[in-house]
Scaffold this motif. Sequence first.
Motif, mmCIF file in Angstrom:
data_model
loop_
_atom_site.group_PDB
_atom_site.id
_atom_site.type_symbol
_atom_site.label_atom_id
_atom_site.label_comp_id
_atom_site.label_asym_id
_atom_site.label_seq_id
_atom_site.Cartn_x
_atom_site.Cartn_y
_atom_site.Cartn_z
ATOM 1 N N MET A 1 0.800 -1.149 0.081
ATOM 2 C CA MET A 1 0.184 0.033 -0.160
ATOM 3 C C MET A 1 0.808 1.340 0.167
ATOM 4 S SD MET A 1 -3.108 -1.080 -0.364
ATOM 5 C CE MET A 1 -4.226 0.209 0.239
ATOM 6 N N VAL A 2 1.884 1.246 0.618
ATOM 7 C CA VAL A 2 2.943 2.429 0.637
ATOM 8 C C VAL A 2 3.576 2.440 -0.615
ATOM 9 C CG1 VAL A 2 5.246 3.042 1.127
ATOM 10 C CG2 VAL A 2 3.749 2.026 2.964
ATOM 11 N N MET A 3 3.751 1.644 -1.401
ATOM 12 C CA MET A 3 4.217 1.273 -3.021
ATOM 13 C C MET A 3 3.323 1.992 -3.976
ATOM 14 S SD MET A 3 6.640 -1.810 -3.416
ATOM 15 C CE MET A 3 5.507 -3.262 -2.667
ATOM 16 N N SER A 4 2.053 1.815 -3.402
ATOM 17 C CA SER A 4 0.859 2.278 -4.441
ATOM 18 C C SER A 4 0.405 3.585 -4.170
ATOM 19 C CB SER A 4 -0.429 1.620 -4.114
ATOM 20 O OG SER A 4 -1.132 1.691 -2.906
ATOM 21 N N GLY A 5 0.792 4.469 -3.037
ATOM 22 C CA GLY A 5 0.656 5.682 -2.555
ATOM 23 C C GLY A 5 -0.475 5.954 -1.894
ATOM 24 N N ALA A 6 -1.052 4.945 -1.506
ATOM 25 C CA ALA A 6 -2.291 4.912 -0.815
ATOM 26 C C ALA A 6 -2.201 5.200 0.677
ATOM 27 C CB ALA A 6 -3.197 3.680 -0.762
ATOM 28 N N ASP A 7 -2.845 6.490 1.315
ATOM 29 C CA ASP A 7 -2.509 7.029 2.477
ATOM 30 C C ASP A 7 -1.313 6.530 3.105
ATOM 31 O OD1 ASP A 7 -4.936 8.040 2.956
ATOM 32 O OD2 ASP A 7 -5.854 6.007 3.418
ATOM 33 N N SER A 8 -0.165 7.044 2.275
ATOM 34 C CA SER A 8 1.202 6.669 2.559
ATOM 35 C C SER A 8 1.826 6.598 3.992
ATOM 36 C CB SER A 8 2.178 7.453 1.703
ATOM 37 O OG SER A 8 2.146 8.835 1.862
ATOM 38 N N GLN A 9 1.330 7.923 4.729
ATOM 39 C CA GLN A 9 1.794 7.886 6.074
ATOM 40 C C GLN A 9 1.297 6.878 6.817
ATOM 41 O OE1 GLN A 9 4.277 10.069 7.093
ATOM 42 N NE2 GLN A 9 4.443 8.570 8.730
ATOM 43 N N LEU A 10 -0.110 6.717 6.671
ATOM 44 C CA LEU A 10 -0.713 5.591 7.418
ATOM 45 C C LEU A 10 -0.122 4.262 7.386
ATOM 46 C CD1 LEU A 10 -3.154 4.604 9.233
ATOM 47 C CD2 LEU A 10 -4.565 4.533 7.020
ATOM 48 N N HIS A 11 0.068 3.839 5.914
ATOM 49 C CA HIS A 11 0.584 2.625 5.790
ATOM 50 C C HIS A 11 2.012 2.390 6.034
ATOM 51 C CE1 HIS A 11 -3.181 1.131 4.280
ATOM 52 N NE2 HIS A 11 -3.557 2.042 3.425
ATOM 53 N N SER A 12 2.766 3.604 5.959
ATOM 54 C CA SER A 12 4.156 3.425 6.216
ATOM 55 C C SER A 12 4.217 3.150 7.869
ATOM 56 C CB SER A 12 4.715 4.719 6.060
ATOM 57 O OG SER A 12 6.116 4.884 6.403
ATOM 58 N N ASP A 13 3.336 3.814 8.635
ATOM 59 C CA ASP A 13 3.536 3.738 10.108
ATOM 60 C C ASP A 13 3.149 2.345 10.298
ATOM 61 O OD1 ASP A 13 4.455 6.273 10.579
ATOM 62 O OD2 ASP A 13 2.223 6.947 11.080
ATOM 63 N N ALA A 14 2.327 1.803 9.628
ATOM 64 C CA ALA A 14 1.624 0.515 9.992
ATOM 65 C C ALA A 14 2.803 -0.530 9.487
ATOM 66 C CB ALA A 14 0.418 0.138 9.138
ATOM 67 N N THR A 15 3.594 -0.462 8.241
ATOM 68 C CA THR A 15 4.690 -1.127 7.880
ATOM 69 C C THR A 15 5.641 -1.399 9.216
ATOM 70 O OG1 THR A 15 4.129 -0.711 5.628
ATOM 71 C CG2 THR A 15 6.194 -1.805 6.070
ATOM 72 N N VAL A 16 6.105 -0.074 9.669
ATOM 73 C CA VAL A 16 7.233 -0.113 10.492
ATOM 74 C C VAL A 16 6.842 -0.800 11.930
ATOM 75 C CG1 VAL A 16 8.874 1.227 11.817
ATOM 76 C CG2 VAL A 16 8.274 1.678 9.347
ATOM 77 N N GLN B 1 12.617 -0.508 5.118
ATOM 78 C CA GLN B 1 13.284 0.416 3.828
ATOM 79 C C GLN B 1 12.180 0.951 3.077
ATOM 80 O OE1 GLN B 1 16.421 -2.946 3.310
ATOM 81 N NE2 GLN B 1 17.232 -1.102 1.883
ATOM 82 N N VAL B 2 11.111 0.119 2.729
ATOM 83 C CA VAL B 2 10.165 0.468 1.674
ATOM 84 C C VAL B 2 9.337 1.492 2.437
ATOM 85 C CG1 VAL B 2 7.972 -0.019 0.512
ATOM 86 C CG2 VAL B 2 10.034 -1.724 0.301
ATOM 87 N N ALA B 3 9.138 1.561 3.701
ATOM 88 C CA ALA B 3 8.354 2.494 4.652
ATOM 89 C C ALA B 3 8.870 3.656 4.369
ATOM 90 C CB ALA B 3 8.157 2.059 5.823
ATOM 91 N N ALA B 4 10.316 3.736 4.372
ATOM 92 C CA ALA B 4 11.272 4.997 4.433
ATOM 93 C C ALA B 4 11.312 5.422 3.027
ATOM 94 C CB ALA B 4 12.599 4.788 4.928
ATOM 95 N N GLY B 5 10.784 4.772 1.857
ATOM 96 C CA GLY B 5 10.781 5.189 0.644
ATOM 97 C C GLY B 5 11.792 4.721 -0.332
ATOM 98 N N ASP B 6 12.350 3.516 0.176
ATOM 99 C CA ASP B 6 13.601 2.864 -0.688
ATOM 100 C C ASP B 6 12.814 1.779 -1.435
ATOM 101 O OD1 ASP B 6 15.454 1.541 -1.982
ATOM 102 O OD2 ASP B 6 16.561 1.214 0.005
ATOM 103 N N LEU B 7 12.502 2.126 -2.618
ATOM 104 C CA LEU B 7 11.898 1.163 -3.603
ATOM 105 C C LEU B 7 12.667 0.596 -4.586
ATOM 106 C CD1 LEU B 7 8.537 3.329 -4.273
ATOM 107 C CD2 LEU B 7 8.989 1.802 -2.598
#
Length: 279
Positions: free
Chosen positions: A47-62, A112-118
Motif C-alpha cells: 500500500m505504501v508502494m501504491s501511494g495509498a494513505d502513505s503515512q498511515l501505511h508507512s507507520d503500519a509497515t514499520v 526500507q520500503v516504508a522509508a521510501g526505498d523502492l
Amino acid sequence: MLRISLAILLLLGSFETGLAQDPSAIRQTLLFEQLHRNQRIGKSACMVMSGADSQLHSDATVDNAVAFSAVMGVIIDGDPATGLAPMPPGPERSALVEAAGFARGLTLSAQQVAAGDLHAVPVGLILSRPAPVARRLHIALEEIDPPEAGPPAAVQNAVRLLHQQNALLEEILKDFCHLRLSIGASDTAAQITQNMAVFMARNAALISGDTTLGLDKAPNIKIKITLGQINSKWVSFESLLNPALAGEEMELRDAQLASVIGGTLSQRLTKLIGMYQAL
C-alpha cells in the motif's frame, strides 16, 4: 518497544488463568498472531508502494515489522515481564530460530520500503518472503507440544481457524495490491479467487459445523450473529475485488476502501477469537 511489550502483556492477560501458566499455549497464540502480522507487513508495504494513505501505511509497515521481530524474540527467549521462560534447546527452538532468521529479510526490507526505498532488492523481498515465512511459522507451530490443559477440541479448532482466517484475509489484501500494481506472480488473480472461496467456506463451517475440520456449529447466538456479519460485510468486499479479478483497472480509492473493509472484517475475526476463548 514499549507499545509492543504492552501489547504482549494484554495478549497474555486475555488467557484463562490455567492457560497463562502453560508456555505452549502462550507460544501458540503468539505464533498465530505472527502469521497474521507477517501478511500484514506485506500488505502495508504494498500500500505504501501504491501511494495509498502513505503515512498511515508507512507507520503500519514499520510498527508491524518491529513488532514481528520483538515477538519472535519473546517466543524464543522468553520475557521476564510476562513470566515466559526461554524455549529450551531442541527441534521446537530450532524451528523458531529458523523462522525468525528467515523473516529478518522481510522485516528489514519492509522498513526500507516504508522509508521510501523502492529499489529492487527490498521490493523483491517484500514480494517473495511472506509465503515462505508463513510456511516456517506453520512448521514451528507443529513442533510445539499441545497445551497440557485447555478448552474442548472444537473450541481450540475454531480459535485456530479464526487466526488462520485473519492471516488469509491479509494475504488476500496483499495479493490484491500486487495485482493492482501488476507486480508479483502471474497467477495472482487465480490465487486470490481461490483464497476468497476458502475464506467463505471456512466461515460457513464455523456457522454450521464441520466434522472434517473438527468444528461444532456456532455455540451461541452472539457468535452466530458475528459470523453472519462477516458474511454480510464480505458482499461489499467481494464487489470491490471482483472487477479487478476480471481484468478491469481498479482506482486507488477502491483499493483503499477494500483495505478499510478488510480492517473491519479483521476486527470481527479478532472479536470472535475472544468470544470463543471466553466460553
